[in-house]
Design a protein around this motif. Structure first.
Motif, PDB file in Angstrom:
ATOM      1  N   LYS A  14       0.824  -1.208   0.000  1.00 32.95           N
ATOM      2  CA  LYS A  14       0.000   0.000   0.000  1.00 32.95           C
ATOM      3  C   LYS A  14       0.862   1.263   0.000  1.00 32.95           C
ATOM      4  CE  LYS A  14      -2.980   2.640   3.012  1.00 32.95           C
ATOM      5  NZ  LYS A  14      -3.106   2.997   4.380  1.00 32.95           N
ATOM      6  N   TYR A  15       1.812   1.327   0.930  1.00 38.15           N
ATOM      7  CA  TYR A  15       2.645   2.530   1.024  1.00 38.15           C
ATOM      8  C   TYR A  15       3.608   2.643  -0.153  1.00 38.15           C
ATOM      9  CZ  TYR A  15       0.692   3.336   5.607  1.00 38.15           C
ATOM     10  OH  TYR A  15      -0.180   3.581   6.640  1.00 38.15           O
ATOM     11  N   ARG A  16       4.074   1.522  -0.668  1.00 39.22           N
ATOM     12  CA  ARG A  16       4.958   1.559  -1.842  1.00 39.22           C
ATOM     13  C   ARG A  16       4.217   2.144  -3.033  1.00 39.22           C
ATOM     14  NH1 ARG A  16       5.251  -1.521  -6.136  1.00 39.22           N
ATOM     15  NH2 ARG A  16       4.102  -3.287  -5.293  1.00 39.22           N
ATOM     16  N   LYS A  17       2.978   1.720  -3.236  1.00 42.07           N
ATOM     17  CA  LYS A  17       2.193   2.224  -4.361  1.00 42.07           C
ATOM     18  C   LYS A  17       1.827   3.694  -4.167  1.00 42.07           C
ATOM     19  CE  LYS A  17       0.480  -2.068  -6.199  1.00 42.07           C
ATOM     20  NZ  LYS A  17      -0.641  -2.724  -6.830  1.00 42.07           N
ATOM     21  N   GLU A  18       1.532   4.083  -2.928  1.00 40.17           N
ATOM     22  CA  GLU A  18       1.244   5.489  -2.645  1.00 40.17           C
ATOM     23  C   GLU A  18       2.433   6.377  -2.996  1.00 40.17           C
ATOM     24  OE1 GLU A  18      -0.071   6.074   1.377  1.00 40.17           O
ATOM     25  OE2 GLU A  18      -1.960   5.018   1.023  1.00 40.17           O
TER      26      GLU A  18
END
Length: 68
Positions: A14-18
């Motif tokens: 999630k945070y990588r994609k954000e």
């Protein structure tokens, strides 16, 4: 696969994609293989606290945000 590993991996993804960082780039910055990063995100491996902290640091998120 433990529920904790799966939840951790989902949060990493999630945070990588954000941050719009590819899995390959995150793996490179963490000094691990891309396929291993994929296994982390799928919750297939248990990683060390040190590696989890490195991932949080590179993603520029507080370590506690990666813990479900």
């Amino acid at each position: 696969m433990s529920e904790l590993s799966i939840a951790f991996g989902q949060l990493v993804r999630k945070y990588r994609k954000e941050k719009k960082i590819s899995q390959e780039k995150l793996a490179l910055l963490c000094n691990i293989d891309r396929s291993y990063m994929g296994r982390i995100e799928r919750g297939e491996v248990n990683i060390t606290l040190e590696k989890a902290y490195d991932i949080a640091k590179i993603l520029e998120v507080d370590f506690s945000l990666l813990l479900p």
